[in-house]
Design an enzyme around this catalytic site. Sequence first.
Site, mmCIF file in Angstrom:
data_model
loop_
_atom_site.group_PDB
_atom_site.id
_atom_site.type_symbol
_atom_site.label_atom_id
_atom_site.label_comp_id
_atom_site.label_asym_id
_atom_site.label_seq_id
_atom_site.Cartn_x
_atom_site.Cartn_y
_atom_site.Cartn_z
ATOM 1 N N SER A 204 30.395 47.085 39.068
ATOM 2 C CA SER A 204 30.869 45.815 38.532
ATOM 3 C C SER A 204 32.125 45.413 39.292
ATOM 4 O O SER A 204 32.780 46.260 39.910
ATOM 5 C CB SER A 204 31.192 45.960 37.040
ATOM 6 O OG SER A 204 31.876 44.832 36.544
ATOM 7 N N TYR A 217 35.528 50.782 30.246
ATOM 8 C CA TYR A 217 34.446 50.226 31.057
ATOM 9 C C TYR A 217 34.868 50.164 32.522
ATOM 10 O O TYR A 217 34.108 50.569 33.414
ATOM 11 C CB TYR A 217 34.067 48.838 30.549
ATOM 12 C CG TYR A 217 32.944 48.187 31.323
ATOM 13 C CD1 TYR A 217 31.619 48.541 31.088
ATOM 14 C CD2 TYR A 217 33.209 47.214 32.286
ATOM 15 C CE1 TYR A 217 30.581 47.949 31.791
ATOM 16 C CE2 TYR A 217 32.178 46.613 33.007
ATOM 17 C CZ TYR A 217 30.870 46.984 32.750
ATOM 18 O OH TYR A 217 29.842 46.390 33.463
#
Length: 328
Positions: A204, A217
Amino acid sequence: MASNSVVAPQGGRAQRAEGGSAMLLKLYSALVLLLDILVLTVRCFVSIFQSTFQLIVPPREKSVSGETVLITGTGHGMGRELAVKFAALGANLVLVDINERGNAETARLVAELTSKKPPPAYRCDVSRREDVLALAAKVRAEVGEVTVLVNNAGIMPTHPLLKHTPEEIKKIFDINVLAHFWMLEAFLPSMIQKNHGHVVALSSMAGTMGLSNLVPYCASKFAVRGLMEAISEELREDARNINVKFTTICPFMVDTGLCEKPRIKFPSILSMLGPSEAADEIITAMRRNYHEVSIPRSLLNINNVCRVFPVKVCHLIKDFLDSGVDAV
């Protein structure tokens, strides 16, 4: 009559000879080093030229027809889109998700698209090593060896670090990081043995920069990038394995429902991508054997350039763009 001439000792001549040899050896070593640096410089310029050329004329996309492509997280969202698009390119799919109903729906959609029987769909908790190894044995017996592995499954709770429970943090790392290790343990050996295969991992843009409300995350996605860079380097240094490729994908935000409260100040510059568009970019990157790409492609380069400047500059740019996720 005594002679006044002095005879140089044998030891003195030997020392001068050794000194001369050492000097020549140092000179030779310096010339070799200079030659090595020259060769390195030329090779670097060639690589830069090749990379620049490929920005204008991208590499030809390799075929995935007939490849056995295993995708995790195919029960919905990005995994489902990837499955549909790989199927359209003639790949043989293996669908993996913990959500049996969603996975069966994906298999049905693929069957409608290809006018063939539904691809095999397996229920597996990829965060559990024993489940992944059992899955691998079953796939190997029922389908054959996997040649393309797409590690897509992931979760993204969004709230401040101190509001995360220990159990939630552990779950994030079990699914977003450790699952990659178990899948590689299960499926990479056969690729290495056959010297043929490709591993795609979904990281990501949160794996390239820290973002509030995404601390665990971000850490998990940074870990995925580190894992992929290290394993690709490990195999690059093994001359026997030149045809096992690795591609890391760093999307910005994809509208799959994973990101519950996105915050985007300039939608015309940084907009939520649709799953179909993102899947196209992922498959293109894989077929061109790109090592690491962001979606949109420019974001990774912008982040790399920003890292050259002081941290304060990065903060100012991030504050100006004001894009991220709000707490849930």
